[in-house]
Scaffold this motif. Structure first.
Motif, PDB file in Angstrom:
ATOM      1  N   ARG A  85      55.050  31.270  14.648  1.00  0.00           N
ATOM      2  CA  ARG A  85      54.774  32.441  13.798  1.00  0.00           C
ATOM      3  C   ARG A  85      53.893  33.468  14.499  1.00  0.00           C
ATOM      4  O   ARG A  85      54.098  34.664  14.380  1.00  0.00           O
ATOM      5  CB  ARG A  85      54.111  31.965  12.498  1.00  0.00           C
ATOM      6  CG  ARG A  85      53.540  33.022  11.620  1.00  0.00           C
ATOM      7  CD  ARG A  85      54.632  33.836  10.946  1.00  0.00           C
ATOM      8  NE  ARG A  85      54.082  34.776  10.007  1.00  0.00           N
ATOM      9  CZ  ARG A  85      53.775  36.037  10.296  1.00  0.00           C
ATOM     10  NH1 ARG A  85      53.948  36.496  11.511  1.00  0.00           N
ATOM     11  NH2 ARG A  85      53.286  36.838   9.372  1.00  0.00           N
ATOM     12  N   PHE A  86      52.887  33.012  15.238  1.00  0.00           N
ATOM     13  CA  PHE A  86      51.896  33.917  15.806  1.00  0.00           C
ATOM     14  C   PHE A  86      52.009  34.081  17.322  1.00  0.00           C
ATOM     15  O   PHE A  86      51.081  34.585  17.952  1.00  0.00           O
ATOM     16  CB  PHE A  86      50.480  33.446  15.459  1.00  0.00           C
ATOM     17  CG  PHE A  86      50.198  33.491  13.991  1.00  0.00           C
ATOM     18  CD1 PHE A  86      50.098  34.703  13.333  1.00  0.00           C
ATOM     19  CD2 PHE A  86      50.060  32.324  13.256  1.00  0.00           C
ATOM     20  CE1 PHE A  86      49.846  34.750  11.971  1.00  0.00           C
ATOM     21  CE2 PHE A  86      49.810  32.361  11.904  1.00  0.00           C
ATOM     22  CZ  PHE A  86      49.708  33.575  11.254  1.00  0.00           C
ATOM     23  N   LYS A  87      53.103  33.677  17.931  1.00  0.00           N
ATOM     24  CA  LYS A  87      53.188  33.733  19.387  1.00  0.00           C
ATOM     25  C   LYS A  87      53.203  35.154  19.940  1.00  0.00           C
ATOM     26  O   LYS A  87      52.791  35.383  21.056  1.00  0.00           O
ATOM     27  CB  LYS A  87      54.406  32.967  19.887  1.00  0.00           C
ATOM     28  CG  LYS A  87      55.734  33.520  19.475  1.00  0.00           C
ATOM     29  CD  LYS A  87      56.846  32.610  19.963  1.00  0.00           C
ATOM     30  CE  LYS A  87      58.168  32.997  19.353  1.00  0.00           C
ATOM     31  NZ  LYS A  87      59.187  32.011  19.666  1.00  0.00           N
ATOM     32  N   GLY A  88      53.625  36.117  19.168  1.00  0.00           N
ATOM     33  CA  GLY A  88      53.619  37.494  19.635  1.00  0.00           C
ATOM     34  C   GLY A  88      52.280  38.180  19.457  1.00  0.00           C
ATOM     35  O   GLY A  88      52.038  39.246  20.024  1.00  0.00           O
ATOM     36  N   SER A  89      51.360  37.576  18.700  1.00  0.00           N
ATOM     37  CA  SER A  89      50.079  38.201  18.402  1.00  0.00           C
ATOM     38  C   SER A  89      49.032  37.998  19.488  1.00  0.00           C
ATOM     39  O   SER A  89      48.012  38.675  19.496  1.00  0.00           O
ATOM     40  CB  SER A  89      49.526  37.639  17.093  1.00  0.00           C
ATOM     41  OG  SER A  89      50.457  37.826  16.060  1.00  0.00           O
ATOM     42  N   VAL A  90      49.264  37.067  20.388  1.00  0.00           N
ATOM     43  CA  VAL A  90      48.272  36.741  21.408  1.00  0.00           C
ATOM     44  C   VAL A  90      48.654  37.411  22.720  1.00  0.00           C
ATOM     45  O   VAL A  90      49.750  37.200  23.232  1.00  0.00           O
ATOM     46  CB  VAL A  90      48.193  35.212  21.608  1.00  0.00           C
ATOM     47  CG1 VAL A  90      47.191  34.864  22.692  1.00  0.00           C
ATOM     48  CG2 VAL A  90      47.840  34.522  20.318  1.00  0.00           C
ATOM     49  N   PRO A  91      47.755  38.229  23.286  1.00  0.00           N
ATOM     50  CA  PRO A  91      48.047  38.816  24.604  1.00  0.00           C
ATOM     51  C   PRO A  91      47.978  37.740  25.687  1.00  0.00           C
ATOM     52  O   PRO A  91      46.920  37.193  25.969  1.00  0.00           O
ATOM     53  CB  PRO A  91      46.957  39.866  24.781  1.00  0.00           C
ATOM     54  CG  PRO A  91      45.865  39.454  23.851  1.00  0.00           C
ATOM     55  CD  PRO A  91      46.496  38.686  22.736  1.00  0.00           C
ATOM     56  N   LYS A  92      49.115  37.414  26.268  1.00  0.00           N
ATOM     57  CA  LYS A  92      49.189  36.303  27.213  1.00  0.00           C
ATOM     58  C   LYS A  92      48.652  36.648  28.598  1.00  0.00           C
ATOM     59  O   LYS A  92      48.467  35.770  29.419  1.00  0.00           O
ATOM     60  CB  LYS A  92      50.630  35.814  27.304  1.00  0.00           C
ATOM     61  CG  LYS A  92      51.113  35.205  26.010  1.00  0.00           C
ATOM     62  CD  LYS A  92      52.596  34.999  26.021  1.00  0.00           C
ATOM     63  CE  LYS A  92      53.115  34.611  24.672  1.00  0.00           C
ATOM     64  NZ  LYS A  92      53.031  35.633  23.669  1.00  0.00           N
ATOM     65  N   PRO A  97      41.609  35.269  25.144  1.00  0.00           N
ATOM     66  CA  PRO A  97      42.350  34.989  23.904  1.00  0.00           C
ATOM     67  C   PRO A  97      43.218  33.732  23.991  1.00  0.00           C
ATOM     68  O   PRO A  97      43.339  32.994  23.019  1.00  0.00           O
ATOM     69  CB  PRO A  97      43.228  36.223  23.715  1.00  0.00           C
ATOM     70  CG  PRO A  97      42.615  37.290  24.522  1.00  0.00           C
ATOM     71  CD  PRO A  97      41.914  36.603  25.643  1.00  0.00           C
ATOM     72  N   CYS A 101      42.761  30.497  21.587  1.00  0.00           N
ATOM     73  CA  CYS A 101      43.902  29.992  20.802  1.00  0.00           C
ATOM     74  C   CYS A 101      44.143  28.512  21.077  1.00  0.00           C
ATOM     75  O   CYS A 101      44.420  27.746  20.148  1.00  0.00           O
ATOM     76  CB  CYS A 101      45.154  30.795  21.094  1.00  0.00           C
ATOM     77  SG  CYS A 101      45.118  32.427  20.372  1.00  0.00           S
TER      78      CYS A 101
END
Length: 129
Positions: A85-92, A97, A101
């Motif tokens: 659900r939240f994989k796009g919200s974290v700047p990789k 961050p 996470c």
């Protein structure tokens, strides 16, 4: 085909968890190799596929430890769905961050597992060793 490859890699990680991980003790604690695998699968597959693979691999792991049967399945599938659900919200591309996470995901895994183990062992449900 991609799902089958990830599933076969999950079987390999399960094998590593069972036979190799106990030999890699760090401070008397064996590393839980399935958790990073579940996170990786959840990032690279759609949520239903990653939840299905997480369910099968966690169930296979739970069948080897029947005292806590179902606890790993519940927690790992929940983590799989959260990561999907939240994989796009974290700047990789930034380290802080990602580390935060990973720390939060470890807390989400280990706190419920600790509570479940405490309840089971405190009430005398330890007939299976």
């Amino acid at each position: 085909m991609k799902v089958v490859k990830y599933f076969l890699v999950g079987i390999i990680f399960l094998y590593l968890q069972i036979f190799i991980s106990p030999k890699l003790l760090i401070g008397g604690v064996a590393p839980f190799l399935i958790l990073p695998y579940i996170i990786f699968v959840s990032i690279n597959l759609r949520s239903i596929e990653s939840a299905t693979i997480s369910f099968i691999v966690a169930l296979a792991h739970d069948l080897l430890n029947p005292l806590l049967l179902g606890s790993n399945v519940l927690i790992l599938v929940t983590l799989s769905l959260l990561v999907s659900r939240f994989k796009g919200s974290v700047p990789k591309d930034k380290l802080i961050p990602v580390v935060v996470c990973i720390f939060i995901l470890n807390l989400i895994y280990y706190i419920p597992l600790l509570v479940i183990k405490t309840i089971i062992l405190e009430h005398g449900y330890y007939w299976i060793k």
